[in-house]
Motif scaffolding. Structure first.
Motif, PDB file in Angstrom:
ATOM      1  N   TYR A   1     -28.893   3.376 -33.464  1.00 37.91           N
ATOM      2  CA  TYR A   1     -27.990   2.827 -32.449  1.00 37.91           C
ATOM      3  C   TYR A   1     -28.538   1.564 -31.769  1.00 37.91           C
ATOM      4  O   TYR A   1     -27.876   1.009 -30.889  1.00 37.91           O
ATOM      5  CB  TYR A   1     -27.724   3.883 -31.375  1.00 37.91           C
ATOM      6  CG  TYR A   1     -27.405   5.239 -31.948  1.00 37.91           C
ATOM      7  CD1 TYR A   1     -26.159   5.511 -32.501  1.00 37.91           C
ATOM      8  CD2 TYR A   1     -28.369   6.257 -31.966  1.00 37.91           C
ATOM      9  CE1 TYR A   1     -25.866   6.757 -33.045  1.00 37.91           C
ATOM     10  CE2 TYR A   1     -28.081   7.504 -32.510  1.00 37.91           C
ATOM     11  CZ  TYR A   1     -26.830   7.742 -33.050  1.00 37.91           C
ATOM     12  OH  TYR A   1     -26.561   8.966 -33.599  1.00 37.91           O
ATOM     13  N   LEU A   2     -29.715   1.106 -32.185  1.00 38.17           N
ATOM     14  CA  LEU A   2     -30.351  -0.021 -31.498  1.00 38.17           C
ATOM     15  C   LEU A   2     -29.668  -1.346 -31.780  1.00 38.17           C
ATOM     16  O   LEU A   2     -29.729  -2.266 -30.958  1.00 38.17           O
ATOM     17  CB  LEU A   2     -31.831  -0.105 -31.892  1.00 38.17           C
ATOM     18  CG  LEU A   2     -32.730   1.001 -31.364  1.00 38.17           C
ATOM     19  CD1 LEU A   2     -34.142   0.864 -31.939  1.00 38.17           C
ATOM     20  CD2 LEU A   2     -32.786   0.978 -29.843  1.00 38.17           C
ATOM     21  N   GLY A   3     -29.029  -1.468 -32.929  1.00 37.68           N
ATOM     22  CA  GLY A   3     -28.392  -2.738 -33.264  1.00 37.68           C
ATOM     23  C   GLY A   3     -29.419  -3.848 -33.350  1.00 37.68           C
ATOM     24  O   GLY A   3     -30.451  -3.711 -34.013  1.00 37.68           O
ATOM     25  N   LYS A   4     -29.170  -4.943 -32.624  1.00 37.80           N
ATOM     26  CA  LYS A   4     -30.051  -6.104 -32.695  1.00 37.80           C
ATOM     27  C   LYS A   4     -31.226  -6.012 -31.738  1.00 37.80           C
ATOM     28  O   LYS A   4     -32.078  -6.912 -31.716  1.00 37.80           O
ATOM     29  CB  LYS A   4     -29.253  -7.374 -32.387  1.00 37.80           C
ATOM     30  CG  LYS A   4     -28.602  -7.373 -31.003  1.00 37.80           C
ATOM     31  CD  LYS A   4     -27.681  -8.566 -30.841  1.00 37.80           C
ATOM     32  CE  LYS A   4     -26.953  -8.534 -29.507  1.00 37.80           C
ATOM     33  NZ  LYS A   4     -26.002  -9.643 -29.346  1.00 37.80           N
ATOM     34  N   PHE A   5     -31.304  -4.936 -30.933  1.00 34.40           N
ATOM     35  CA  PHE A   5     -32.361  -4.840 -29.938  1.00 34.40           C
ATOM     36  C   PHE A   5     -33.526  -3.989 -30.426  1.00 34.40           C
ATOM     37  O   PHE A   5     -33.335  -2.983 -31.117  1.00 34.40           O
ATOM     38  CB  PHE A   5     -31.824  -4.228 -28.632  1.00 34.40           C
ATOM     39  CG  PHE A   5     -30.745  -5.046 -27.986  1.00 34.40           C
ATOM     40  CD1 PHE A   5     -30.961  -6.367 -27.648  1.00 34.40           C
ATOM     41  CD2 PHE A   5     -29.509  -4.484 -27.713  1.00 34.40           C
ATOM     42  CE1 PHE A   5     -29.964  -7.126 -27.062  1.00 34.40           C
ATOM     43  CE2 PHE A   5     -28.505  -5.230 -27.119  1.00 34.40           C
ATOM     44  CZ  PHE A   5     -28.734  -6.550 -26.794  1.00 34.40           C
ATOM     45  N   ASN A   6     -34.721  -4.387 -30.025  1.00 32.73           N
ATOM     46  CA  ASN A   6     -35.904  -3.558 -30.210  1.00 32.73           C
ATOM     47  C   ASN A   6     -36.035  -2.672 -28.969  1.00 32.73           C
ATOM     48  O   ASN A   6     -35.306  -2.840 -27.993  1.00 32.73           O
ATOM     49  CB  ASN A   6     -37.138  -4.432 -30.392  1.00 32.73           C
ATOM     50  CG  ASN A   6     -38.326  -3.652 -30.924  1.00 32.73           C
ATOM     51  OD1 ASN A   6     -38.222  -2.473 -31.244  1.00 32.73           O
ATOM     52  ND2 ASN A   6     -39.462  -4.314 -31.024  1.00 32.73           N
ATOM     53  N   ILE A   7     -36.965  -1.731 -29.003  1.00 32.53           N
ATOM     54  CA  ILE A   7     -37.182  -0.878 -27.839  1.00 32.53           C
ATOM     55  C   ILE A   7     -38.679  -0.782 -27.578  1.00 32.53           C
ATOM     56  O   ILE A   7     -39.478  -0.618 -28.505  1.00 32.53           O
ATOM     57  CB  ILE A   7     -36.551   0.521 -28.034  1.00 32.53           C
ATOM     58  CG1 ILE A   7     -36.667   1.353 -26.755  1.00 32.53           C
ATOM     59  CG2 ILE A   7     -37.151   1.235 -29.224  1.00 32.53           C
ATOM     60  CD1 ILE A   7     -35.822   2.623 -26.768  1.00 32.53           C
ATOM     61  N   ASN A   8     -39.063  -0.942 -26.320  1.00 33.40           N
ATOM     62  CA  ASN A   8     -40.459  -0.874 -25.898  1.00 33.40           C
ATOM     63  C   ASN A   8     -40.633   0.308 -24.946  1.00 33.40           C
ATOM     64  O   ASN A   8     -39.670   0.777 -24.334  1.00 33.40           O
ATOM     65  CB  ASN A   8     -40.876  -2.177 -25.201  1.00 33.40           C
ATOM     66  CG  ASN A   8     -40.705  -3.380 -26.105  1.00 33.40           C
ATOM     67  OD1 ASN A   8     -41.536  -3.665 -26.944  1.00 33.40           O
ATOM     68  ND2 ASN A   8     -39.594  -4.096 -25.939  1.00 33.40           N
ATOM     69  N   PHE A   9     -41.874   0.745 -24.788  1.00 35.21           N
ATOM     70  CA  PHE A   9     -42.145   1.936 -24.001  1.00 35.21           C
ATOM     71  C   PHE A   9     -43.298   1.696 -23.032  1.00 35.21           C
ATOM     72  O   PHE A   9     -44.219   0.934 -23.321  1.00 35.21           O
ATOM     73  CB  PHE A   9     -42.513   3.114 -24.922  1.00 35.21           C
ATOM     74  CG  PHE A   9     -41.493   3.397 -25.977  1.00 35.21           C
ATOM     75  CD1 PHE A   9     -40.373   4.176 -25.706  1.00 35.21           C
ATOM     76  CD2 PHE A   9     -41.641   2.878 -27.253  1.00 35.21           C
ATOM     77  CE1 PHE A   9     -39.426   4.434 -26.680  1.00 35.21           C
ATOM     78  CE2 PHE A   9     -40.702   3.139 -28.240  1.00 35.21           C
ATOM     79  CZ  PHE A   9     -39.587   3.920 -27.949  1.00 35.21           C
ATOM     80  N   VAL A  10     -43.233   2.372 -21.886  1.00 37.66           N
ATOM     81  CA  VAL A  10     -44.304   2.271 -20.912  1.00 37.66           C
ATOM     82  C   VAL A  10     -44.366   3.568 -20.100  1.00 37.66           C
ATOM     83  O   VAL A  10     -43.342   4.229 -19.898  1.00 37.66           O
ATOM     84  CB  VAL A  10     -44.088   1.056 -19.978  1.00 37.66           C
ATOM     85  CG1 VAL A  10     -42.862   1.238 -19.106  1.00 37.66           C
ATOM     86  CG2 VAL A  10     -45.320   0.785 -19.131  1.00 37.66           C
ATOM     87  N   ASN A  11     -45.568   3.942 -19.692  1.00 42.01           N
ATOM     88  CA  ASN A  11     -45.753   5.092 -18.813  1.00 42.01           C
ATOM     89  C   ASN A  11     -45.468   4.692 -17.369  1.00 42.01           C
ATOM     90  O   ASN A  11     -45.857   3.605 -16.932  1.00 42.01           O
ATOM     91  CB  ASN A  11     -47.195   5.596 -18.887  1.00 42.01           C
ATOM     92  CG  ASN A  11     -47.472   6.363 -20.160  1.00 42.01           C
ATOM     93  OD1 ASN A  11     -46.722   7.243 -20.531  1.00 42.01           O
ATOM     94  ND2 ASN A  11     -48.552   6.003 -20.833  1.00 42.01           N
ATOM     95  N   TYR A  12     -44.809   5.564 -16.639  1.00 41.55           N
ATOM     96  CA  TYR A  12     -44.620   5.320 -15.210  1.00 41.55           C
ATOM     97  C   TYR A  12     -45.906   5.625 -14.458  1.00 41.55           C
ATOM     98  O   TYR A  12     -46.566   6.634 -14.697  1.00 41.55           O
ATOM     99  CB  TYR A  12     -43.497   6.194 -14.648  1.00 41.55           C
ATOM    100  CG  TYR A  12     -43.418   6.124 -13.138  1.00 41.55           C
ATOM    101  CD1 TYR A  12     -42.820   5.050 -12.504  1.00 41.55           C
ATOM    102  CD2 TYR A  12     -44.009   7.125 -12.357  1.00 41.55           C
ATOM    103  CE1 TYR A  12     -42.777   4.965 -11.121  1.00 41.55           C
ATOM    104  CE2 TYR A  12     -43.967   7.049 -10.976  1.00 41.55           C
ATOM    105  CZ  TYR A  12     -43.350   5.970 -10.364  1.00 41.55           C
ATOM    106  OH  TYR A  12     -43.324   5.888  -8.995  1.00 41.55           O
TER     107      TYR A  12
END
Length: 247
Positions: A213-224
């Motif tokens: 479902y991401l399409g043209k976007f990448n996804i990044n992650f971070v800890n709160y």
């Protein structure tokens, strides 16, 4: 960069501009800005002896306003200057925003896409309005700057798939999703709130769930962490751990 061999073509943006000029509807406007965020333009430029880059500007005849020209391809650029040796820089909306809203560039009124073609103008006012939709710059380490906003039109199935995976991760208490703009590139940023979880396994699982479902976007992650409170200010978590199934 300056290189006469830069490949530039923006057919989807040109189509969106044509649709917007035919009818100023909300859907047409949204489609235009979606393409504008991802577009790469040719900006005619000169490189001085000090290696600093200077950009050409155009001034209107009637009210003497000054704009940067932004060409969608070489054919459009050569309508302005047919010289085959002309140099150009590859630029984005984020580049023009920084250049035009810079306090030292008060005399620049905006930029115009293909001034000898569709002649579509993005004014300083529009850039200021777009910028106001994002939060202030935030440090995420190593002096990298990002801008964060609430994402729009996220596929419901993506949330559903991520939620299903997160329910298998007992140590994740909450998860937030933001839209991130960094170096002119938009991507998702997911913030996890919890303790003692395997970050690599968590990220891989969420990515695999979201990938269709991401399409043209990448996804990044971070800890709160408490130091990242400004990452989630004004944002509600899309996922909350349910305790014992009662809440």
């Amino acid at each position: 960069m300056t290189d006469t061999n830069i490949a530039a073509a923006n057919p989807k943006l040109l189509k969106a501009i044509e649709a917007l000029q035919e009818g100023m509807t909300e859907a047409a406007e949204q489609a235009f800005f979606d393409e504008l965020w991802d577009a790469q333009f040719l900006a005619p430029a000169l490189v001085g002896q000090d290696s600093k880059m200077g950009y050409f500007t155009l001034t209107t005849e009637d009210n003497k306003e000054t704009f940067y020209p932004a060409f969608t391809d070489w054919n459009e650029l050569r309508k302005w200057n047919p010289d085959p040796a002309i140099h150009a820089a590859c630029t984005t909306l984020d580049n023009y925003t920084d250049m035009i809203l810079n306090k030292d560039k008060d005399g620049i009124n905006g930029f115009v896409i293909n001034p000898f073609g569709c002649n579509f103008t993005i004014t300083r006012h529009v850039l200021e309005a777009l910028q106001s939709r994002f939060l202030e710059d935030k440090d995420i380490g190593d002096d990298d700057k990002v801008k964060l906003a609430t994402p729009k039109n996220v596929p419901a199935d993506m949330y559903k798939a991520i939620n299903a995976f997160l329910k298998t991760r007992k140590r994740v208490k909450k998860a937030y999703l933001r839209m991130m703009l960094q170096y002119g590139i938009k991507s998702y940023l997911m913030i996890f709130d919890g303790d003692d979880y395997d970050m690599q396994t968590l990220c891989e699982g969420v990515f695999n769930a979201a990938k269709p479902y991401l399409g043209k976007f990448n996804i990044n992650f971070v800890n709160y962490t408490p130091g990242k409170q400004n990452f989630i200010d004004g944002c509600q978590p899309f996922y909350k751990k349910k305790f014992l199934g009662f809440f």
